[in-house]
Design a protein around this motif. Sequence first.
Motif, PDB file in Angstrom:
ATOM      1  N   PRO A  45       8.677  -2.414  13.799  1.00  0.00           N
ATOM      2  CA  PRO A  45       8.173  -1.921  15.081  1.00  0.00           C
ATOM      3  C   PRO A  45       9.276  -1.563  16.078  1.00  0.00           C
ATOM      4  O   PRO A  45       9.091  -0.695  16.921  1.00  0.00           O
ATOM      5  CB  PRO A  45       7.328  -3.093  15.607  1.00  0.00           C
ATOM      6  N   ASP A  46      10.436  -2.222  15.955  1.00  0.00           N
ATOM      7  CA  ASP A  46      11.527  -1.941  16.873  1.00  0.00           C
ATOM      8  C   ASP A  46      12.566  -0.995  16.272  1.00  0.00           C
ATOM      9  O   ASP A  46      13.708  -0.950  16.729  1.00  0.00           O
ATOM     10  CB  ASP A  46      12.167  -3.225  17.388  1.00  0.00           C
ATOM     11  N   GLY A  47      12.150  -0.212  15.281  1.00  0.00           N
ATOM     12  CA  GLY A  47      13.029   0.846  14.790  1.00  0.00           C
ATOM     13  C   GLY A  47      13.183   0.891  13.288  1.00  0.00           C
ATOM     14  O   GLY A  47      12.828  -0.045  12.575  1.00  0.00           O
TER      15      GLY A  47
ATOM     16  N   ALA B 151       4.307   7.333  11.838  1.00  0.00           N
ATOM     17  CA  ALA B 151       3.367   7.168  10.719  1.00  0.00           C
ATOM     18  C   ALA B 151       3.151   5.700  10.393  1.00  0.00           C
ATOM     19  O   ALA B 151       2.019   5.268  10.136  1.00  0.00           O
ATOM     20  CB  ALA B 151       3.872   7.925   9.487  1.00  0.00           C
ATOM     21  N   VAL B 152       4.211   4.916  10.421  1.00  0.00           N
ATOM     22  CA  VAL B 152       4.083   3.486  10.136  1.00  0.00           C
ATOM     23  C   VAL B 152       3.304   2.801  11.259  1.00  0.00           C
ATOM     24  O   VAL B 152       2.415   1.986  10.997  1.00  0.00           O
ATOM     25  CB  VAL B 152       5.463   2.834   9.922  1.00  0.00           C
ATOM     26  N   ALA B 153       3.579   3.160  12.504  1.00  0.00           N
ATOM     27  CA  ALA B 153       2.855   2.573  13.633  1.00  0.00           C
ATOM     28  C   ALA B 153       1.371   2.932  13.573  1.00  0.00           C
ATOM     29  O   ALA B 153       0.508   2.076  13.811  1.00  0.00           O
ATOM     30  CB  ALA B 153       3.465   3.043  14.950  1.00  0.00           C
ATOM     31  N   GLU B 154       1.062   4.174  13.225  1.00  0.00           N
ATOM     32  CA  GLU B 154      -0.338   4.625  13.154  1.00  0.00           C
ATOM     33  C   GLU B 154      -1.088   3.965  11.998  1.00  0.00           C
ATOM     34  O   GLU B 154      -2.310   3.811  12.062  1.00  0.00           O
ATOM     35  CB  GLU B 154      -0.392   6.141  13.006  1.00  0.00           C
ATOM     36  N   ALA B 155      -0.383   3.572  10.956  1.00  0.00           N
ATOM     37  CA  ALA B 155      -1.033   2.936   9.813  1.00  0.00           C
ATOM     38  C   ALA B 155      -1.584   1.569  10.179  1.00  0.00           C
ATOM     39  O   ALA B 155      -2.424   1.034   9.467  1.00  0.00           O
ATOM     40  CB  ALA B 155      -0.060   2.836   8.636  1.00  0.00           C
ATOM     41  N   GLY B 156      -1.096   0.996  11.284  1.00  0.00           N
ATOM     42  CA  GLY B 156      -1.632  -0.258  11.786  1.00  0.00           C
ATOM     43  C   GLY B 156      -1.394  -1.458  10.887  1.00  0.00           C
ATOM     44  O   GLY B 156      -2.190  -2.371  10.832  1.00  0.00           O
ATOM     45  N   GLN B 157      -0.297  -1.471  10.181  1.00  0.00           N
ATOM     46  CA  GLN B 157      -0.015  -2.564   9.254  1.00  0.00           C
ATOM     47  C   GLN B 157       0.972  -3.573   9.838  1.00  0.00           C
ATOM     48  O   GLN B 157       1.607  -4.302   9.096  1.00  0.00           O
ATOM     49  CB  GLN B 157       0.545  -1.993   7.945  1.00  0.00           C
TER      50      GLN B 157
ATOM     51  N   LEU C  17       7.460  12.351   1.547  1.00  0.00           N
ATOM     52  CA  LEU C  17       7.919  10.974   1.551  1.00  0.00           C
ATOM     53  C   LEU C  17       6.899  10.059   0.899  1.00  0.00           C
ATOM     54  O   LEU C  17       5.700  10.345   0.913  1.00  0.00           O
ATOM     55  CB  LEU C  17       8.127  10.488   2.991  1.00  0.00           C
ATOM     56  N   LEU C  18       7.387   8.947   0.396  1.00  0.00           N
ATOM     57  CA  LEU C  18       6.498   7.883  -0.055  1.00  0.00           C
ATOM     58  C   LEU C  18       6.878   6.626   0.705  1.00  0.00           C
ATOM     59  O   LEU C  18       8.004   6.128   0.591  1.00  0.00           O
ATOM     60  CB  LEU C  18       6.605   7.647  -1.565  1.00  0.00           C
ATOM     61  N   LEU C  19       5.917   6.140   1.502  1.00  0.00           N
ATOM     62  CA  LEU C  19       6.096   4.910   2.265  1.00  0.00           C
ATOM     63  C   LEU C  19       5.398   3.770   1.541  1.00  0.00           C
ATOM     64  O   LEU C  19       4.342   3.963   0.932  1.00  0.00           O
ATOM     65  CB  LEU C  19       5.481   5.052   3.664  1.00  0.00           C
ATOM     66  N   ALA C  20       5.972   2.596   1.614  1.00  0.00           N
ATOM     67  CA  ALA C  20       5.341   1.380   1.122  1.00  0.00           C
ATOM     68  C   ALA C  20       5.011   0.528   2.339  1.00  0.00           C
ATOM     69  O   ALA C  20       5.907  -0.001   2.995  1.00  0.00           O
ATOM     70  CB  ALA C  20       6.277   0.626   0.184  1.00  0.00           C
ATOM     71  N   LEU C  21       3.721   0.440   2.664  1.00  0.00           N
ATOM     72  CA  LEU C  21       3.262  -0.374   3.780  1.00  0.00           C
ATOM     73  C   LEU C  21       3.080  -1.799   3.295  1.00  0.00           C
ATOM     74  O   LEU C  21       2.528  -2.036   2.216  1.00  0.00           O
ATOM     75  CB  LEU C  21       1.950   0.182   4.331  1.00  0.00           C
TER      76      LEU C  21
ATOM     77  N   GLN D  92       0.852  -1.182   0.000  1.00  0.00           N
ATOM     78  CA  GLN D  92       0.000   0.000   0.000  1.00  0.00           C
ATOM     79  C   GLN D  92       0.891   1.236   0.000  1.00  0.00           C
ATOM     80  O   GLN D  92       1.710   1.405   0.905  1.00  0.00           O
ATOM     81  CB  GLN D  92      -0.904   0.012   1.225  1.00  0.00           C
ATOM     82  N   ALA D  93       0.735   2.082  -1.001  1.00  0.00           N
ATOM     83  CA  ALA D  93       1.494   3.328  -1.054  1.00  0.00           C
ATOM     84  C   ALA D  93       0.883   4.310  -0.068  1.00  0.00           C
ATOM     85  O   ALA D  93      -0.342   4.434   0.032  1.00  0.00           O
ATOM     86  CB  ALA D  93       1.467   3.902  -2.465  1.00  0.00           C
ATOM     87  N   HIS D  94       1.749   4.990   0.670  1.00  0.00           N
ATOM     88  CA  HIS D  94       1.289   5.934   1.692  1.00  0.00           C
ATOM     89  C   HIS D  94       2.131   7.215   1.596  1.00  0.00           C
ATOM     90  O   HIS D  94       3.231   7.278   2.143  1.00  0.00           O
ATOM     91  CB  HIS D  94       1.433   5.295   3.077  1.00  0.00           C
ATOM     92  N   PRO D  95       1.646   8.227   0.862  1.00  0.00           N
ATOM     93  CA  PRO D  95       2.380   9.492   0.811  1.00  0.00           C
ATOM     94  C   PRO D  95       2.274  10.212   2.155  1.00  0.00           C
ATOM     95  O   PRO D  95       1.261  10.096   2.851  1.00  0.00           O
ATOM     96  CB  PRO D  95       1.696  10.277  -0.309  1.00  0.00           C
ATOM     97  N   LEU D  96       3.310  10.938   2.495  1.00  0.00           N
ATOM     98  CA  LEU D  96       3.374  11.593   3.802  1.00  0.00           C
ATOM     99  C   LEU D  96       4.109  12.915   3.650  1.00  0.00           C
ATOM    100  O   LEU D  96       5.153  12.987   3.004  1.00  0.00           O
ATOM    101  CB  LEU D  96       4.115  10.681   4.783  1.00  0.00           C
TER     102      LEU D  96
END
Length: 134
Positions: free
Chosen positions: A71-73, A21-27, A104-108, A2-6
């Motif tokens: 999750p650990d960094g 942001a990654v933690a909040e995405a809940g993936q 940024l562009l994150l890939a979840l 899942q692409a997640h722009p930030l």
Amino acid sequence: MQAHPLRLAPGQDLRAAIEAAVAEAGQGGAAFVLQGIGSLGVAWLRYAGQPQPTELRGDLEILTLAGSVAPDGAHLHMSVSDAAGRVFGGHVAPGCIVRTTAELLLALLPAHEFSREPDPNSGYKELVVRTRLS
């Protein structure tokens, strides 16, 4: 995937904001930073083979930003240029402060779980990738 722009705002800590942001995405916390651009007022980069990060201050442009987030960094690498066009790059340490923006562009990766575990070959905690059971 899942692409997640930030977009990060002035004053935010780059690394902490990416991890949040990654933690909040809940993936499950498995993600990659595919790319990032923007500007920093302060950058902390650990150069190759050095035990401690180096502080850079001033008007800095983010040229590249990429890495993995568990999750650990996070394990992030970045190159920045200063006002004279000199380029510096290395491992992103905490304390990199956004000056005007960071885009940024994150890939979840919801089908995977990441962790960092001791690797006897490198002597460091390294990324371990597992398929997430449904």
